[in-house]
Write a protein that holds these residues in place. Structure first.
Motif, PDB file in Angstrom:
ATOM      1  N   GLY A 188     -28.225 -62.685 -22.190  1.00  0.00           N
ATOM      2  CA  GLY A 188     -26.765 -62.728 -22.253  1.00  0.00           C
ATOM      3  C   GLY A 188     -26.139 -62.927 -20.892  1.00  0.00           C
ATOM      4  N   ALA A 189     -26.684 -62.268 -19.860  1.00  0.00           N
ATOM      5  CA  ALA A 189     -26.133 -62.390 -18.510  1.00  0.00           C
ATOM      6  C   ALA A 189     -26.255 -63.813 -17.990  1.00  0.00           C
ATOM      7  CB  ALA A 189     -26.850 -61.412 -17.571  1.00  0.00           C
ATOM      8  N   PHE A 204     -21.610 -70.664 -19.335  1.00  0.00           N
ATOM      9  CA  PHE A 204     -20.726 -71.048 -20.440  1.00  0.00           C
ATOM     10  C   PHE A 204     -19.379 -70.346 -20.309  1.00  0.00           C
ATOM     11  CE2 PHE A 204     -25.031 -71.546 -22.202  1.00  0.00           C
ATOM     12  CZ  PHE A 204     -24.976 -72.884 -22.563  1.00  0.00           C
ATOM     13  N   ASP A 205     -18.332 -71.063 -20.672  1.00  0.00           N
ATOM     14  CA  ASP A 205     -17.000 -70.468 -20.681  1.00  0.00           C
ATOM     15  C   ASP A 205     -16.856 -69.479 -21.827  1.00  0.00           C
ATOM     16  OD1 ASP A 205     -15.562 -72.126 -18.555  1.00  0.00           O
ATOM     17  OD2 ASP A 205     -16.427 -73.672 -19.845  1.00  0.00           O
ATOM     18  N   VAL A 206     -17.439 -69.843 -22.979  1.00  0.00           N
ATOM     19  CA  VAL A 206     -17.408 -68.970 -24.148  1.00  0.00           C
ATOM     20  C   VAL A 206     -18.845 -68.782 -24.627  1.00  0.00           C
ATOM     21  CG1 VAL A 206     -16.633 -68.676 -26.531  1.00  0.00           C
ATOM     22  CG2 VAL A 206     -15.115 -69.734 -24.841  1.00  0.00           C
ATOM     23  N   VAL A 207     -19.259 -67.557 -24.830  1.00  0.00           N
ATOM     24  CA  VAL A 207     -20.586 -67.248 -25.350  1.00  0.00           C
ATOM     25  C   VAL A 207     -20.424 -66.668 -26.752  1.00  0.00           C
ATOM     26  CG1 VAL A 207     -22.659 -65.836 -25.094  1.00  0.00           C
ATOM     27  CG2 VAL A 207     -21.576 -66.845 -23.071  1.00  0.00           C
ATOM     28  N   VAL A 208     -20.996 -67.349 -27.737  1.00  0.00           N
ATOM     29  CA  VAL A 208     -20.982 -66.880 -29.125  1.00  0.00           C
ATOM     30  C   VAL A 208     -22.402 -66.388 -29.446  1.00  0.00           C
ATOM     31  CG1 VAL A 208     -20.619 -67.498 -31.535  1.00  0.00           C
ATOM     32  CG2 VAL A 208     -19.185 -68.514 -29.750  1.00  0.00           C
ATOM     33  N   GLY A 264     -25.092 -57.727 -22.246  1.00  0.00           N
ATOM     34  CA  GLY A 264     -25.492 -58.362 -20.993  1.00  0.00           C
ATOM     35  C   GLY A 264     -24.496 -59.393 -20.530  1.00  0.00           C
ATOM     36  N   ALA A 265     -23.912 -60.149 -21.468  1.00  0.00           N
ATOM     37  CA  ALA A 265     -22.937 -61.176 -21.101  1.00  0.00           C
ATOM     38  C   ALA A 265     -21.636 -60.555 -20.604  1.00  0.00           C
ATOM     39  CB  ALA A 265     -22.676 -62.088 -22.295  1.00  0.00           C
ATOM     40  N   LYS A 266     -21.134 -59.539 -21.296  1.00  0.00           N
ATOM     41  CA  LYS A 266     -19.867 -58.915 -20.919  1.00  0.00           C
ATOM     42  C   LYS A 266     -19.948 -58.259 -19.543  1.00  0.00           C
ATOM     43  CE  LYS A 266     -18.452 -57.985 -25.682  1.00  0.00           C
ATOM     44  NZ  LYS A 266     -18.224 -56.950 -26.720  1.00  0.00           N
ATOM     45  N   ALA A 267     -21.146 -57.757 -19.217  1.00  0.00           N
ATOM     46  CA  ALA A 267     -21.294 -57.091 -17.919  1.00  0.00           C
ATOM     47  C   ALA A 267     -21.142 -58.062 -16.754  1.00  0.00           C
ATOM     48  CB  ALA A 267     -22.663 -56.416 -17.852  1.00  0.00           C
ATOM     49  N   GLU A 268     -21.248 -59.356 -17.005  1.00  0.00           N
ATOM     50  CA  GLU A 268     -21.152 -60.361 -15.945  1.00  0.00           C
ATOM     51  C   GLU A 268     -19.742 -60.888 -15.756  1.00  0.00           C
ATOM     52  OE1 GLU A 268     -23.898 -61.506 -13.969  1.00  0.00           O
ATOM     53  OE2 GLU A 268     -24.622 -59.630 -14.871  1.00  0.00           O
ATOM     54  N   ILE A 269     -18.883 -60.682 -16.749  1.00  0.00           N
ATOM     55  CA  ILE A 269     -17.532 -61.251 -16.687  1.00  0.00           C
ATOM     56  C   ILE A 269     -16.777 -60.704 -15.472  1.00  0.00           C
ATOM     57  CG2 ILE A 269     -15.290 -61.343 -17.840  1.00  0.00           C
ATOM     58  CD1 ILE A 269     -16.746 -61.382 -20.489  1.00  0.00           C
ATOM     59  N   GLY A 270     -16.221 -61.636 -14.746  1.00  0.00           N
ATOM     60  CA  GLY A 270     -15.464 -61.253 -13.556  1.00  0.00           C
ATOM     61  C   GLY A 270     -16.254 -61.316 -12.268  1.00  0.00           C
ATOM     62  N   LYS A 271     -17.563 -61.426 -12.346  1.00  0.00           N
ATOM     63  CA  LYS A 271     -18.375 -61.516 -11.136  1.00  0.00           C
ATOM     64  C   LYS A 271     -18.291 -62.914 -10.548  1.00  0.00           C
ATOM     65  CE  LYS A 271     -21.777 -57.985 -12.431  1.00  0.00           C
ATOM     66  NZ  LYS A 271     -23.227 -57.705 -12.671  1.00  0.00           N
ATOM     67  N   VAL A 303     -19.570 -66.531 -12.141  1.00  0.00           N
ATOM     68  CA  VAL A 303     -19.717 -66.398 -13.588  1.00  0.00           C
ATOM     69  C   VAL A 303     -18.571 -67.138 -14.271  1.00  0.00           C
ATOM     70  CG1 VAL A 303     -19.774 -64.814 -15.544  1.00  0.00           C
ATOM     71  CG2 VAL A 303     -20.966 -64.235 -13.423  1.00  0.00           C
ATOM     72  N   ARG A 304     -18.871 -68.043 -15.178  1.00  0.00           N
ATOM     73  CA  ARG A 304     -17.842 -68.839 -15.853  1.00  0.00           C
ATOM     74  C   ARG A 304     -17.244 -68.116 -17.058  1.00  0.00           C
ATOM     75  NH1 ARG A 304     -17.580 -74.253 -14.689  1.00  0.00           N
ATOM     76  NH2 ARG A 304     -16.407 -74.463 -16.642  1.00  0.00           N
ATOM     77  N   CYS A 305     -18.041 -67.287 -17.690  1.00  0.00           N
ATOM     78  CA  CYS A 305     -17.658 -66.749 -19.006  1.00  0.00           C
ATOM     79  C   CYS A 305     -16.406 -65.870 -18.928  1.00  0.00           C
ATOM     80  CB  CYS A 305     -18.809 -65.947 -19.594  1.00  0.00           C
ATOM     81  SG  CYS A 305     -18.459 -65.317 -21.236  1.00  0.00           S
ATOM     82  N   ARG A 306     -15.515 -66.124 -19.901  1.00  0.00           N
ATOM     83  CA  ARG A 306     -14.321 -65.290 -20.052  1.00  0.00           C
ATOM     84  C   ARG A 306     -14.222 -64.661 -21.432  1.00  0.00           C
ATOM     85  NH1 ARG A 306      -9.601 -69.183 -18.653  1.00  0.00           N
ATOM     86  NH2 ARG A 306     -11.050 -70.687 -19.543  1.00  0.00           N
ATOM     87  N   GLN A 307     -15.037 -65.169 -22.372  1.00  0.00           N
ATOM     88  CA  GLN A 307     -14.971 -64.638 -23.728  1.00  0.00           C
ATOM     89  C   GLN A 307     -16.394 -64.541 -24.311  1.00  0.00           C
ATOM     90  OE1 GLN A 307     -12.180 -66.688 -26.237  1.00  0.00           O
ATOM     91  NE2 GLN A 307     -10.743 -67.043 -24.572  1.00  0.00           N
ATOM     92  N   VAL A 308     -16.662 -63.407 -24.935  1.00  0.00           N
ATOM     93  CA  VAL A 308     -17.942 -63.180 -25.614  1.00  0.00           C
ATOM     94  C   VAL A 308     -17.622 -62.771 -27.049  1.00  0.00           C
ATOM     95  CG1 VAL A 308     -20.075 -61.852 -25.686  1.00  0.00           C
ATOM     96  CG2 VAL A 308     -19.050 -62.441 -23.474  1.00  0.00           C
ATOM     97  N   GLU A 309     -18.159 -63.502 -27.995  1.00  0.00           N
ATOM     98  CA  GLU A 309     -17.868 -63.238 -29.404  1.00  0.00           C
ATOM     99  C   GLU A 309     -19.172 -63.124 -30.184  1.00  0.00           C
ATOM    100  OE1 GLU A 309     -13.791 -65.925 -29.175  1.00  0.00           O
ATOM    101  OE2 GLU A 309     -15.546 -66.678 -30.214  1.00  0.00           O
ATOM    102  N   ILE A 310     -19.144 -62.332 -31.228  1.00  0.00           N
ATOM    103  CA  ILE A 310     -20.325 -62.137 -32.078  1.00  0.00           C
ATOM    104  C   ILE A 310     -20.018 -62.666 -33.470  1.00  0.00           C
ATOM    105  CG2 ILE A 310     -21.834 -60.443 -33.172  1.00  0.00           C
ATOM    106  CD1 ILE A 310     -21.458 -58.650 -30.734  1.00  0.00           C
ATOM    107  N   VAL A 311     -20.833 -63.628 -33.906  1.00  0.00           N
ATOM    108  CA  VAL A 311     -20.785 -64.149 -35.277  1.00  0.00           C
ATOM    109  C   VAL A 311     -22.234 -64.165 -35.752  1.00  0.00           C
ATOM    110  CG1 VAL A 311     -20.127 -66.028 -36.799  1.00  0.00           C
ATOM    111  CG2 VAL A 311     -18.791 -65.587 -34.719  1.00  0.00           C
ATOM    112  N   LEU A 312     -22.629 -63.218 -36.572  1.00  0.00           N
ATOM    113  CA  LEU A 312     -24.047 -62.995 -36.841  1.00  0.00           C
ATOM    114  C   LEU A 312     -24.716 -64.142 -37.591  1.00  0.00           C
ATOM    115  CD1 LEU A 312     -24.055 -59.200 -37.781  1.00  0.00           C
ATOM    116  CD2 LEU A 312     -24.521 -60.266 -35.577  1.00  0.00           C
ATOM    117  N   ASN A 313     -24.068 -64.679 -38.605  1.00  0.00           N
ATOM    118  CA  ASN A 313     -24.688 -65.743 -39.398  1.00  0.00           C
ATOM    119  C   ASN A 313     -24.747 -67.041 -38.592  1.00  0.00           C
ATOM    120  OD1 ASN A 313     -24.072 -68.226 -41.422  1.00  0.00           O
ATOM    121  ND2 ASN A 313     -25.431 -66.722 -42.385  1.00  0.00           N
TER     122      ASN A 313
END
Length: 951
Positions: free
Chosen positions: A815-816, A822-826, A848-855, A858-868
């Motif tokens: 995730g990190a 990625f700008d958005v991690v699904v 792991g991805a959320k812990a990197e936001i703001g560093k 790091v490009r990512c600003r949004q982390v979303e979970i869609v299980l299927n």
């Protein structure tokens, strides 16, 4: 250990088998197929053998041949010395397992016992086997015996248990005939695969394969077998060729048999039309009553109910073995009998004869035990004796009329005594029937004299004749008759193996395998390939599953169309069952990176490298290992290779790795390297001091203009493997230039699909090392794409997941790394959770991805979970704008590609429903604050489409 005080003994033995595995090829413990038991000593961990009073002596008394075990001492008796000095009982179980198999006739000597690291009392016990069922049974009985010798188990009788074990081994063992052929094949380095639990065996691999069932071969005609099984048809054909045969008639009733006997003239023989092994054959019948009684016996052994009545031909019984139309061996068969000694009864003489260690049950040994049944008792009475009578000294008492080995008969080798006329008659008989391997039964006064002058006849022609009487005659020299049979199937100079290229590594092995297969397909080979997607034969998927294990490899080698094999070899298959074959001509190792650690005892990268190195250890002296010189762990594998090395490296000239490669090439080595020029990167093949330019990386479709460095490395590995396997430079170049990452050639590996002007990459990336190189590619590709765009900015959306059996830290690292690129991690989840509850894997990756936001960086600003998985794909596509890049790390690639295809086909205005979905190019915080503070309904509606950055 001799100075250790002797305890009183354990309260109860607890040696037990915790886990058992069967390796069907090279493995991490042995070059050979092996049984692996994980045993738990329990309280016996504190009791080595020197502390158990009388243990060693009792064990040697039960298995005296343990004295022959050298163990680490290298001399006979070495293992017994170890036991007297003190060794642990897991080591004892290993040697007992080997000895039990030796008692069953399996010549096995290799084994080892090692403690399981970090777990007191657990030991890995590894030993060779010939038959896996027998090997496992030996391990089970060995553990019981050790426990019994520590403390007596009530009701355990080792002699009885050993007899049961030996009978089981006999049921599953190859017969003498099959065994003789396999020994000859092995001596010629011809591989074999057992196709069932009986004697159905494949010799050779792929297009070169031949099959045998006992002594029936792939070249044996079905019509010839039918003719040989029909004794009436056989006699007619032989008679029409002028060969000596007895008079005979085929009947269905006892009255018909009597009438035929009168026409032929007494004495006669009554036998089943299609029997074998001498069952149901009644000889020397001189009356109507005897014929009637014999008819019922013969009819009972006839498959079709027909019975043959033929004239009695007197003389000795000879079996002539004809292979490929040439006589190879002749044996005189003497019926089961005993010789009187003047002091023992007939019954006692039978027991003495059966006590011969060469005699066993059925085909267990070279001779069969004499069976005293009603027919034998009647025959003894016809000789004026009863079983309780003592026959005079030197009197021969027959117990069977026919000389079949299966009824207790013996054989005398007469190969070099036969008259040339008789040899010619036997060879002509085999040709008339059409059998490649035939047993011709002669009855004549003496095989050394021509039967046309002395009298005699061919009484039977047998398909699939037994070899035991020739390979192990009771009297005379053995004949090595398996040689002409193997010559028939594999004439000298004929290949029996197909080239095998094995590919392993943490990442890139599937794409590399496909590249190699594509190159050799272009040359004209029928390539069989195993991969995580299934088994592919000549570019057709014939079996859809994760087929990177040893069973799939055997399926490829059994296919009669395959003349070149490419095996993707995964860590799990090696640990579970070994390679599934004995060697590979070329081994490719792409890299070793952290993945699957913490599973099946593999906790470190060094241990994982040892597993991957099994394919390198399976390279013969005339083979090659293609190794990644940029990976230190892979580079060290060169020490485990018996053959040559082909290096490949992405490092530029002047680097330490390139200096290492250049030094190797100056000594005649081979390598595939990358030369950097103003026009781009050129792949170069080096052989000694010669350099050959292969291809520009940016002209290879799989590299996306040279930006996909991991596919550049895969292409170099494939080029090295193809070069080592004999492909020409032009053929390699053409293969790489025509290999694309289209779904047709490389399903689920970097497939590029354009959906509504959004570049969508579908890949199998599922671990942190893979995400690192995939992220580097996304950076290069997106930067290149942004330079070509009017907007100058490209958003990157990534769908990620991994298998549930990875470590928690590995999931967080995945995730990190995704967050950095990625700008958005699904985050989604695989359908198979592998022991984890729903949502746990996704939560760890998202954590792991959320812990990197703001560093920084790091490009990512949004982390979303869609299980299927399919829902996650739809969500990613809904978030993308034209010109963006979407990377879908998939599990079920066929379903995902199908969904993308549907999106493309049904494109229409307004198809992108963005309700509740935001544009990652915009700043959601600013949009939300301005719109809601103004209280403007339209602006509020617009702002509501953007979710918080930490969702």
């Amino acid at each position: 250990m001799a100075d250790r005080p002797t305890p009183t003994g354990p309260a109860a033995p607890e040696l037990s088998i915790v886990e058992s595995r069967v390796y069907r090829g090279g493995n991490i413990w042995s070059y050979n197929p092996a049984i692996h038991l994980v045993v738990d000593l329990g309280v016996l961990e504190a009791y080595p053998t020197d502390t158990l009073e009388g243990f060693t002596d009792r064990l040697v008394e039960l298995l005296p041949n343990l004295e022959n075990h050298t163990c680490s001492r290298g001399v006979k008796g070495g293992f017994i010395e170890r036991m007297r000095e003190g060794t642990w009982l897991g080591h004892v179980a290993e040697h007992v397992s080997l000895q039990l198999q030796q008692e069953a006739g399996h010549d096995l000597r290799r084994g080892k016992t090692r403690a399981v690291k970090g777990q007191t009392g657990l030991y890995n016990v590894i030993y060779d086997y010939n038959d896996e069922a027998v090997g496992l049974a030996a391990g089970s009985l060995a553990v019981r015996l050790v426990n019994h010798l520590v403390q007596t188990e009530e009701g355990f009788d080792f002699a009885e248990e050993l007899d049961v074990f030996l009978r089981r081994a006999q049921r599953t063992a190859f017969g003498p005939s099959t065994g003789a052929i396999l020994e000859e094949a092995i001596s010629r380095d011809i591989p074999y695969i057992r196709l069932n639990s009986a004697s159905f065996v494949q010799l050779g691999q792929g297009v070169h394969a031949q099959r045998i069932r006992a002594t029936m071969t792939s070249k044996t005609g079905a019509l010839a077998v039918d003719i040989a099984g029909d004794k009436d048809m056989t006699t007619r054909l032989l008679g029409s060729a002028g060969l000596p045969v007895p008079k005979q008639e085929m009947v269905r009733t006892a009255d018909g048999a009597v009438a035929a006997a009168k026409r032929i003239g007494y004495p006669v023989v009554v036998k089943p039309l299609d029997g074998n092994h001498g069952r149901g054959v009644c000889l020397d019948l001189t009356s109507e009553a005897e014929v009637r009684a014999s008819f019922d016996i013969a009819e009972g052994e006839s498959k079709r109910g027909y019975v043959i009545v033929e004239s009695l031909v007197t003389g000795r019984d000879y079996r002539c073995l004809i292979v490929g139309g040439k006589m190879q061996a002749i044996a005189e068969r003497v019926p089961a009998h005993v010789i009187g000694d003047g002091s023992h009864t007939v019954a006692e003489l039978v027991e003495i004869t059966n006590a011969d260690p060469r005699r066993g049950v059925g085909h267990e040994k070279v001779l069969t035990r004499i069976k005293v049944d009603d027919a034998a008792i009647g025959l003894v009475r016809n000789q004026g004796l009863e079983l309780d009578d003592v026959p005079p000294k030197d009197q021969m008492v027959k117990l069977a009329l026919t000389g079949n080995m299966s009824t207790g008969g013996i054989s005398v080798d007469r190969t070099f005594d036969a008259h040339p006329d008789n040899v010619e008659i036997a060879e002509e008989a085999a040709r008339m029937i059409g059998l490649d391997v035939a047993g011709i039964d002669f009855i004549c006064p003496d095989i050394a004299s021509p039967v046309r002058e002395t009298g005699g006849a061919i009484c039977e022609v047998n398909a699939a004749p037994g070899f035991r009487m020739h390979t192990h005659p009771t009297v005379g020299e053995p004949q090595f008759i398996a040689k002409p049979v193997v010559d028939l199937l594999f004439p000298p100079g004929t290949p029996s193996r197909v080239p095998i290229v094995a590919v392993t590594g943490t990442n890139g092995k599937t794409t590399t395998s496909r590249m190699i297969a594509h190159i050799f397909k272009g040359i004209g080979h029928k390539v069989g390939m195993t991969s995580t997607d299934g088994i592919v034969i000549d570019e057709r998927l014939v079996y859809k599953a994760d087929a990177s294990g040893p069973r799939s490899a055997r399926m490829v080698l059994q296919n009669p169309r395959v003349d070149f094999a490419v095996m993707e070899v995964a860590r799990g298959g090696i640990l579970r069952e070994g390679l599934g074959y004995d060697r590979n001509d070329v081994a490719v190792v792409t890299n070793v990176a952290p993945d699957h650690l913490g599973m099946k005892g593999i906790d470190t990268l060094a241990q994982l490298a040892d597993v991957k190195a099994v394919v390198v250890e399976a390279v013969p002296r005339n083979g090659f290992a293609v190794l990644n010189a940029d990976d230190e762990l892979v580079r060290k594998m060169r020490r485990k290779c018996s053959g040559g090395i082909v290096w490949f490296s992405l490092q530029p000239p002047g680097s330490k790795v390139r200096e290492f490669i250049e030094d190797s090439c100056r000594r005649g080595g081979r390598a595939v390297v990358l030369d950097h020029t103003e026009r781009g990167d050129m792949i170069v093949i080096k052989h000694g001091r010669r350099s050959m330019q292969l291809a520009w990386t940016h002209l290879l479709p799989s590299t996306f203009g040279g930006t996909a460095k991991f596919n550049v490395a895969n292409a170099m590995a494939a080029a090295g493997a193809a070069f080592a396997a004999g492909a020409g430079l032009h053929e390699i170049r053409q293969g790489l230039r025509t290999f694309t990452t289209s779904y047709y050639l490389s399903p689920g590996r970097m497939n590029l699909v354009n959906v509504h002007n959004v570049d969508v990459f579908v890949d199998y990336c599922h671990n942190a090392p893979g995400m690192r190189v995939l992220g580097e590619f996304v950076e290069s590709y997106a930067t290149q794409k942004a330079g070509q765009s009017d907007l100058g900015k490209v958003s990157r959306i990534g769908m990620v997941s991994t298998a549930g059996d990875r470590r928690d830290d590995d999931m967080r690292e995945l995730g990190a790394l995704a967050a950095r690129h990625f700008d958005v991690v699904v985050v989604r989840e695989d359908e198979r959770k592998r022991g984890r509850p729903t949502g746990e894997t996704a939560d760890l990756i998202a954590e792991g991805a959320k812990a990197e936001i703001g560093k920084e960086g790091v490009r990512c600003r949004q982390v979303e979970i869609v299980l299927n998985e399919v829902d996650a794909v739809r969500h990613c596509m809904a978030r993308a704008n034209p010109g963006d890049v979407v990377v879908l790390c998939v599990d079920q690639h066929a379903e995902v590609l199908g969904e993308l295809e549907q999106m493309t086909k049904h494109a229409q205005a307004g198809a992108h429903n963005k309700e509740g979905i935001g544009d990652p190019d915009l700043d959601p915080v600013e949009m939300q604050s301005e719109a809601q503070q103004a209280g403007d309904d339209a602006a509020a509606a617009e702002a509501s489409e953007v979710e918080p950055a930490t969702t």
